[in-house]
Design a protein around this motif. Structure first.
Motif, PDB file in Angstrom:
ATOM      1  N   UNK A  91       0.807  -1.217   0.000  1.00  0.00           N
ATOM      2  CA  UNK A  91       0.000   0.000   0.000  1.00  0.00           C
ATOM      3  C   UNK A  91       0.841   1.269   0.000  1.00  0.00           C
ATOM      4  N   UNK A  92       2.094   1.188   0.485  1.00  0.00           N
ATOM      5  CA  UNK A  92       2.948   2.371   0.602  1.00  0.00           C
ATOM      6  C   UNK A  92       4.284   2.125  -0.092  1.00  0.00           C
ATOM      7  N   UNK A  97       4.676   7.018   0.705  1.00  0.00           N
ATOM      8  CA  UNK A  97       3.679   7.557  -0.227  1.00  0.00           C
ATOM      9  C   UNK A  97       2.774   6.433  -0.735  1.00  0.00           C
ATOM     10  N   UNK A  98       1.670   6.804  -1.333  1.00  0.00           N
ATOM     11  CA  UNK A  98       0.738   5.799  -1.846  1.00  0.00           C
ATOM     12  C   UNK A  98       1.398   4.973  -2.940  1.00  0.00           C
ATOM     13  N   UNK A  99       1.234   3.659  -2.854  1.00  0.00           N
ATOM     14  CA  UNK A  99       1.816   2.743  -3.844  1.00  0.00           C
ATOM     15  C   UNK A  99       0.797   2.332  -4.892  1.00  0.00           C
ATOM     16  N   UNK A 100      -0.192   3.179  -5.115  1.00  0.00           N
ATOM     17  CA  UNK A 100      -1.222   2.897  -6.117  1.00  0.00           C
ATOM     18  C   UNK A 100      -0.589   2.863  -7.505  1.00  0.00           C
ATOM     19  N   UNK A 110      -7.799   2.282  -9.160  1.00  0.00           N
ATOM     20  CA  UNK A 110      -7.062   2.111  -7.901  1.00  0.00           C
ATOM     21  C   UNK A 110      -6.450   0.705  -7.817  1.00  0.00           C
ATOM     22  N   UNK A 111      -5.453   0.472  -8.683  1.00  0.00           N
ATOM     23  CA  UNK A 111      -4.786  -0.829  -8.749  1.00  0.00           C
ATOM     24  C   UNK A 111      -3.666  -0.914  -7.718  1.00  0.00           C
ATOM     25  N   UNK A 112      -3.533  -2.074  -7.096  1.00  0.00           N
ATOM     26  CA  UNK A 112      -2.461  -2.328  -6.125  1.00  0.00           C
ATOM     27  C   UNK A 112      -1.853  -3.706  -6.391  1.00  0.00           C
ATOM     28  N   UNK A 189       7.937  -0.773  -3.743  1.00  0.00           N
ATOM     29  CA  UNK A 189       7.730   0.217  -4.805  1.00  0.00           C
ATOM     30  C   UNK A 189       8.392   1.517  -4.381  1.00  0.00           C
ATOM     31  N   UNK A 190       8.885   2.277  -5.340  1.00  0.00           N
ATOM     32  CA  UNK A 190       9.556   3.535  -4.998  1.00  0.00           C
ATOM     33  C   UNK A 190       9.279   4.613  -6.032  1.00  0.00           C
ATOM     34  N   UNK A 191       9.374   5.868  -5.561  1.00  0.00           N
ATOM     35  CA  UNK A 191       9.205   7.050  -6.415  1.00  0.00           C
ATOM     36  C   UNK A 191      10.521   7.827  -6.420  1.00  0.00           C
TER      37      UNK A 191
END
Length: 722
Positions: A91-92, A97-100, A110-112, A189-191
């Motif tokens: 989820x994060x 941050x949001x992992x959407x 709203x895929x996860x 997941x990362x941004x």
């Protein structure tokens, strides 16, 4: 699959081939069997791989069990879909941050991403992203095309006839792969725009998941590790050796067993349906007090182990005894890790791997007419190191197994276990140049990989690329876990470790970590990261350009060698197939040699005359070298690098060797010739190393396998060794 314990005392001392006519350098010094000696004593290791104060085998703890990821799904929460039972939803992102996955889409579903761990099926090995219509799905990969509720799992809007859909993909291990497969154990997941970077030892998929019109880029990254079950861990000990007496010139080092099994000896219980893991090949380098190198090559494998050798508590912890009524659990088998190894002063790792593989296969097959020890003694006594008189030696291990030895390319450069091909394959041009800078300025370097044989080849290349400078600080290309305290040393070092070290520890902050599996260099955030662009601009760009061209060539021509080579292949096609790779190896090495020649160009003009007998004062670098004059002769923009270089132990020793009589006189003369060659208008067009093929077409010397005994009547003996 029982491997007999090797008893090497019965090995023959006499030569059985045609090598007795003259004294030849022996190829192999020792053959060693390492593992867990049933006679004991056993020294248990903690979870962190260190030996505890108590050596009681009954208190030996378990290796941490890591359940691999076995299933992946994408759910559409915006359409009412829930996380399936047993799955974990990401989820994060790393930074919270949001992992959407679909945040940039107009009609956002709203895929996860969700994953499940377990051991009920083969683990997932890799993750990927597929842009449909732009690329083909690789063989063996699967697409996450729909959600568990049969809706589209596309990460793009998919609107319009020309729109391309985007899907997550994965690759799963085969059913035939063993219990100890490398599998994904963590996903995140990362941004990047939020300052998030892949954690240490994680592999980042460099394709943006956010295909929408707005929103930050989103990347998936994952970690692979050995997905083994719980196991007892002990320090490796010497089980057997040949010869049994130490050689006068080279006593067997006591540390050899822990280098054969650097992560310790494990005792593991497996389900009866488990498949055996294939043997793992590793290499290591031992350095004597005088600086001489000894090369080790080892194969790790499993063999059956007796439950009776373990305490009741250990059997319970391994799931071999019922906790309630202490009854044996017969649905599991017990195995331990073992290693066979050869030590040599010659780094012919490919030859040693083939020989050890033959010995391992021979030991688990049969019955045979000859005992295993006969093959070991024959190889050690009858196979010499190739020489100008016999530059090519074909060793027939059996009617079906053979290997070829070729004299190393004639070169003034020191012989080492370096593979510049593997260096460039695993690091690429940019990171290879960056590590050159790290070695020149004597930094703390930690190399790690899940492939132990790669560590030694790349480490040797790192300390060879700065020729004529010699690395003088601690150097352990394959470091046993028990010796990992060297990472806390207050001095520079080059250390190689198995990547599973990071399952237990974070590296010290001042250490530069190099992940050879993901081609990533991790550096402390507190300091300015090293970059190859800090090298002298002209020569650095020339080196990078040359390595880039060679890297493209390398990707085209280098393919895995033949696992099973026929006699006809060895005699006819061997040179043709490997000559280009040898040439490429020398071209990569020559690129670094040209850089070093340009870097130190003109250094001899600043050597000071020696007017007094050698003493502590006269051998000081400032008494032997006009440092300020040398620095002033370099470009002003490169003063910082040259100041750092001249303060290193490597440079100080180099100046001393140039000023006084040295064992490296021939090497230094060769380097001076290289300096003269690059001191021309177009140094990149001048060859510094030539491939000496003087002996490539000469005759081949044959070494035949040991003769099989016959009965008195001349008939073949019965096979009784297994």
């Amino acid at each position: 699959m029982k491997t007999p314990a090797l008893s090497l005392s019965s090995c023959s001392e006499g030569r059985t081939g045609g090598m007795t006519d003259e004294k030849c350098p022996q190829l192999v010094d020792y053959f060693v069997v390492a593992g867990l000696d049933p006679a004991g004593p056993w020294r248990s290791l903690d979870e962190d791989g260190r030996s505890p104060s108590s050596s009681s085998s009954s208190s030996s703890p378990l290796v941490r069990a890591v359940e691999p990821v076995t299933d992946l799904v994408v759910i559409a929460r915006g359409l009412g879909e829930e996380v399936p039972e047993g799955f974990t939803c990401i989820e994060k992102t790393l930074g919270g941050h949001s992992a959407e996955l679909s945040a940039g889409l107009i009609n956002n579903p709203h895929l996860y991403l969700c994953y499940r761990r377990g051991r009920d099926k083969p683990p997932v090995l890799d993750l990927g992203v597929l842009y449909e219509g732009k690329e083909q799905l690789k063989q063996g990969w699967y697409i996450i095309e729909t959600t568990p509720y049969s809706r589209s799992a596309s990460l793009s809007s998919g609107g319009g006839p020309t729109a391309h859909r985007v899907f997550l993909t994965y690759r799963r291990a085969l059913d035939s792969q063993g219990l100890h497969t490398l599998g994904i154990t963590d996903i995140t997941l990362l941004m990047p725009s939020k300052g998030e970077v892949a954690p240490h030892t994680f592999c980042r998929v460099d394709k943006n998941l956010n295909t929408g019109m707005w929103g930050p880029a989103l990347h998936v990254c994952y970690k692979r590790a050995m997905t083994k079950a719980n196991a007892l861990v002990f320090e490796a000990s010497l089980i057997s050796r040949y010869p049994e007496e130490d050689l006068e010139a080279f006593p067997l080092p006591e540390s050899v067993p822990v280098f054969c099994l650097p992560m310790g000896v494990t005792v593991e219980s497996w389900p009866l349906s488990s498949k055996y893991q294939l043997p793992i090949f590793s290499t290591f380098v031992l350095t004597s007090a005088s600086g001489d190198k000894v090369y080790g090559a080892a194969i790790q494998f499993y063999e059956s182990f007796s439950r009776e050798l373990l305490s009741e508590q250990q059997n319970i912890r391994l799931g071999l005894l019922s906790v309630v009524d202490r009854r044996p659990i017969t649905s599991r088998s017990l195995h331990t890790k073992k290693s066979i190894c050869v030590l040599s002063h010659w780094p012919l790792f490919t030859v040693f791997q083939k020989f050890l593989t033959f010995i391992y296969r021979y030991s688990i097959s049969g019955p045979h007419i000859l005992p295993l020890e006969k093959h070991i003694s024959s190889f050690m006594h009858n196979v010499p190191f190739p020489s100008p008189q016999r530059p090519r030696i074909l060793v027939q291990l059996s009617p079906y197994d053979n290997l070829v030895l070729c004299q190393p390319v004639s070169s003034p450069l020191p012989l080492s276990g370096a593979s510049f091909l593997k260096l460039l394959q695993n690091l690429g041009p940019g990171n290879a140049c960056t590590l050159l800078l790290a070695v020149l300025t004597e930094r703390k370097l930690l190399l790690h990989s899940l492939r132990p044989d790669v560590l030694t080849s790349v480490s040797e290349a790192l300390v060879s690329m700065t020729f004529p400078l010699c690395w003088l600080c601690p150097y352990i290309p394959l470091c046993p876990l028990q010796m990992a305290d060297v990472l806390l040393a207050p001095m520079p070092f080059i250390v190689g470790l198995h990547s599973s070290y990071f399952d237990l520890y974070d590296p010290p902050p001042e250490v530069i970590c190099v992940d050879l599996d993901t081609n990533t260099i991790f550096q402390s955030e507190d300091k300015k990261p090293l970059s190859w662009r800090s090298l002298p601009r002209k020569h650095g760009k020339s080196l990078f350009s040359t390595l880039s061209n060679l890297h493209r060539t390398l990707e085209k021509i280098c393919s895995p060698g033949q696992e099973e080579a026929t006699l006809e292949f060895l005699l006819t096609d061997y040179d043709q197939i490997y000559r280009r790779q040898k040439q490429l190896e020398l071209e990569i090495q020559e690129a670094f040699l040209r850089f070093m020649s340009c870097l130190l160009r003109g250094y001899r003009a600043f050597l000071l005359p020696i007017t007094q007998a050698p003493s502590d004062t006269t051998t000081d670098c400032s008494s032997l070298f006009n440092l300020q004059g040398f620095l002033k002769s370099r470009e002003r923009t490169q003063q910082k690098l040259y100041v750092q270089l001249t303060r290193t132990q490597m440079f100080t020793q180099f100046i001393e060797e140039c000023s006084f009589v040295s064992d490296r006189h021939a090497c230094l003369e060769f380097f001076d010739e290289c300096v003269k060659k690059v001191d021309v208008e177009k140094p990149e067009e001048v060859r510094l190393i030539d491939l000496d093929e003087t002996h490539s077409g000469e005759h081949t010397v044959f070494i035949m396998p040991p003769e099989e005994p016959q009965e008195a009547d001349g008939s073949e003996c019965s096979a009784r060794y297994r």
